[in-house]
Design a protein around this motif. Structure first.
Motif, PDB file in Angstrom:
ATOM      1  N   UNK A   1       0.843  -1.123  -0.056  1.00  0.00           N
ATOM      2  CA  UNK A   1       0.031   0.189  -0.126  1.00  0.00           C
ATOM      3  C   UNK A   1       0.769   1.246  -0.054  1.00  0.00           C
ATOM      4  N   UNK A   2       2.025   1.274   0.863  1.00  0.00           N
ATOM      5  CA  UNK A   2       2.775   2.372   0.718  1.00  0.00           C
ATOM      6  C   UNK A   2       3.547   2.352  -0.542  1.00  0.00           C
ATOM      7  N   UNK A   3       3.752   1.621  -1.369  1.00  0.00           N
ATOM      8  CA  UNK A   3       4.233   1.717  -2.561  1.00  0.00           C
ATOM      9  C   UNK A   3       3.239   2.387  -3.498  1.00  0.00           C
TER      10      UNK A   3
ATOM     11  N   UNK B   1      -8.212  10.646   2.896  1.00  0.00           N
ATOM     12  CA  UNK B   1      -8.301   9.227   2.105  1.00  0.00           C
ATOM     13  C   UNK B   1      -7.778   8.231   3.135  1.00  0.00           C
ATOM     14  N   UNK B   2      -8.548   7.145   3.334  1.00  0.00           N
ATOM     15  CA  UNK B   2      -8.061   5.987   4.127  1.00  0.00           C
ATOM     16  C   UNK B   2      -7.734   4.570   3.316  1.00  0.00           C
ATOM     17  N   UNK B   3      -6.869   4.070   3.572  1.00  0.00           N
ATOM     18  CA  UNK B   3      -6.566   2.807   2.746  1.00  0.00           C
ATOM     19  C   UNK B   3      -6.511   1.792   4.024  1.00  0.00           C
ATOM     20  N   UNK B   4      -7.383   0.701   4.097  1.00  0.00           N
ATOM     21  CA  UNK B   4      -7.226  -0.073   5.188  1.00  0.00           C
ATOM     22  C   UNK B   4      -6.486  -1.192   4.720  1.00  0.00           C
TER      23      UNK B   4
ATOM     24  N   UNK C   1      -8.583  -2.583  13.298  1.00  0.00           N
ATOM     25  CA  UNK C   1     -10.058  -2.962  13.107  1.00  0.00           C
ATOM     26  C   UNK C   1     -10.650  -1.884  12.358  1.00  0.00           C
ATOM     27  N   UNK C   2     -11.328  -2.322  11.207  1.00  0.00           N
ATOM     28  CA  UNK C   2     -11.901  -1.461  10.345  1.00  0.00           C
ATOM     29  C   UNK C   2     -13.365  -0.667  10.775  1.00  0.00           C
ATOM     30  N   UNK C   3     -13.737  -0.842  11.764  1.00  0.00           N
ATOM     31  CA  UNK C   3     -14.913  -0.040  12.462  1.00  0.00           C
ATOM     32  C   UNK C   3     -14.410   1.398  12.642  1.00  0.00           C
ATOM     33  N   UNK C   4     -13.250   1.846  12.617  1.00  0.00           N
ATOM     34  CA  UNK C   4     -12.622   3.104  13.053  1.00  0.00           C
ATOM     35  C   UNK C   4     -12.854   3.902  11.824  1.00  0.00           C
TER      36      UNK C   4
ATOM     37  N   UNK D   1      -5.188  14.484   5.044  1.00  0.00           N
ATOM     38  CA  UNK D   1      -4.080  13.610   4.617  1.00  0.00           C
ATOM     39  C   UNK D   1      -4.581  12.280   3.968  1.00  0.00           C
ATOM     40  N   UNK D   2      -3.383  11.391   3.630  1.00  0.00           N
ATOM     41  CA  UNK D   2      -3.793  10.138   3.174  1.00  0.00           C
ATOM     42  C   UNK D   2      -3.199   9.183   4.338  1.00  0.00           C
ATOM     43  N   UNK D   3      -3.936   8.156   4.506  1.00  0.00           N
ATOM     44  CA  UNK D   3      -3.587   7.229   5.559  1.00  0.00           C
ATOM     45  C   UNK D   3      -3.972   5.850   5.425  1.00  0.00           C
ATOM     46  N   UNK D   4      -2.876   5.107   5.903  1.00  0.00           N
ATOM     47  CA  UNK D   4      -2.802   3.463   5.444  1.00  0.00           C
ATOM     48  C   UNK D   4      -3.163   3.286   7.040  1.00  0.00           C
TER      49      UNK D   4
END
Length: 329
Positions: free
Chosen positions: A202-204, A266-269, A251-254, A244-247
């Protein structure tokens, strides 16, 4: 009347009239019965939206201790409902599904901890809030992921400490405090799923994104993180940096509250978001948290079942380390 089949199941599965507005009915029952709904960040977003209060384990414990409501509906997992009952022994504490357990709490039972304590009589016990009431009764201080560092740092540097049950959190606290706590080998099945490989992939793909990780993750995962903290800490960071952009390695509920409070981020689980998760899958959902549903909350309020009780002797002992935590936080 509570049917025997419901008692055996640990929840009420009476069908809900599809013509009613279930959210409206839940809120109406809360007003009539003087009930408050507390929800953890990991439950389904629909439940977070109807709750009177959402938070991490520390915030929920504080809210339970402060509330004047007659009934507490704890939408999370079983140990959270137990904590509410320990702090509020005179209140009715409802847990919409008694089967909503916790792999971390299950990794340390009271009998095993008692035997371990007897083998290390000169050690004090610091236990994570993700434990049963029986384990808390054997504990000197309870901590959460949000306050563990602060509390451990207040203890004498030469204090011998058993930290239970989360090995990863304990290992992280050791690393940031310079302590050498004796760690119980327990873990959260969700946070232990995250891999460095997935994060680096995901970081790439998103090189500008910051990695947010919960300290229940393994140390190699934490080594990739820009921000390490409890759900409340991770959320607060996003709110403070709202574009921001966040990886996200927790747990996905947050993600529901993160997206709600930070619509421009933007959030990337780290793992795929899967809404129907069975035990043992490789996704980032806690199937126990997801056992909470609007239908179960509705029935729980309607029938005031299932409730959680803690034996008086255990509660008397368990409340002391929880209150000590609240005093030291």
């Amino acid at each position: 009347m509570i049917k025997e089949e419901w008692k055996k199941k640990g929840y009420i599965d009476e069908p809900i009239d599809e013509n009613i507005d279930i959210v409206k009915e839940i809120r109406q029952m809360c007003r009539e019965k003087e009930a408050v709904i507390l929800a953890h960040y990991y439950v389904d977003g629909k439940i977070q939206d109807i709750a009177d209060f959402i938070g991490d384990s520390l915030a929920l414990a504080r809210k339970a201790a402060e509330t004047e409501a007659k009934i507490i509906v704890m939408c999370g997992v079983h140990f959270m409902a137990e904590t509410c009952k320990i702090l509020c022994p005179d209140k009715l504490v409802l847990c919409p599904d008694l089967n909503a357990g916790c792999s971390l709490a299950d990794s340390c039972n009271a009998a095993e901890l008692k035997a371990f304590k007897e083998q290390h009589p000169d050690y004090m016990v610091v236990s994570y809030v993700n434990t049963t009431a029986g384990v808390k009764a054997l504990t000197d201080i309870v901590v959460t992921s949000g306050n563990a560092k602060k509390i451990v740092e207040q203890l004498p540097k030469d204090e011998k400490i058993i930290f239970a049950p989360d090995y990863n959190l304990g290992n992280y606290i050791n690393s940031v405090t310079g302590r050498n706590m004796l760690l119980w080998n327990g873990g959260c099945h969700v946070h232990e799923r995250f891999s460095v490989t997935d994060i680096l992939r995901l970081k790439k793909e998103h090189p500008e994104a910051l990695v947010l990780a919960h300290p229940e993750c393994k140390s190699p995962v934490l080594a990739t993180a820009d921000i390490i903290g409890s759900t409340a800490v991770l959320l607060a960071y996003c709110v403070a940096h709202p574009e921001g952009e966040y990886i996200v390695a927790t747990e996905s509920g947050i993600l529901h509250e993160m997206r709600k409070q930070c619509p421009d981020s933007v959030f990337y689980p780290v793992a795929p978001e899967i809404t129907d998760c069975s035990s043992g899958c490789s996704c980032n959902n806690c199937e126990y948290m997801k056992m909470n549903t609007l239908e179960k909350i509705y029935n729980s309020l309607k029938y005031e079942f299932p409730s959680v009780d803690v034996p008086q002797e255990i509660s008397r002992k368990a409340v002391k380390p929880i209150e000590r935590m609240l005093d030291m936080s």
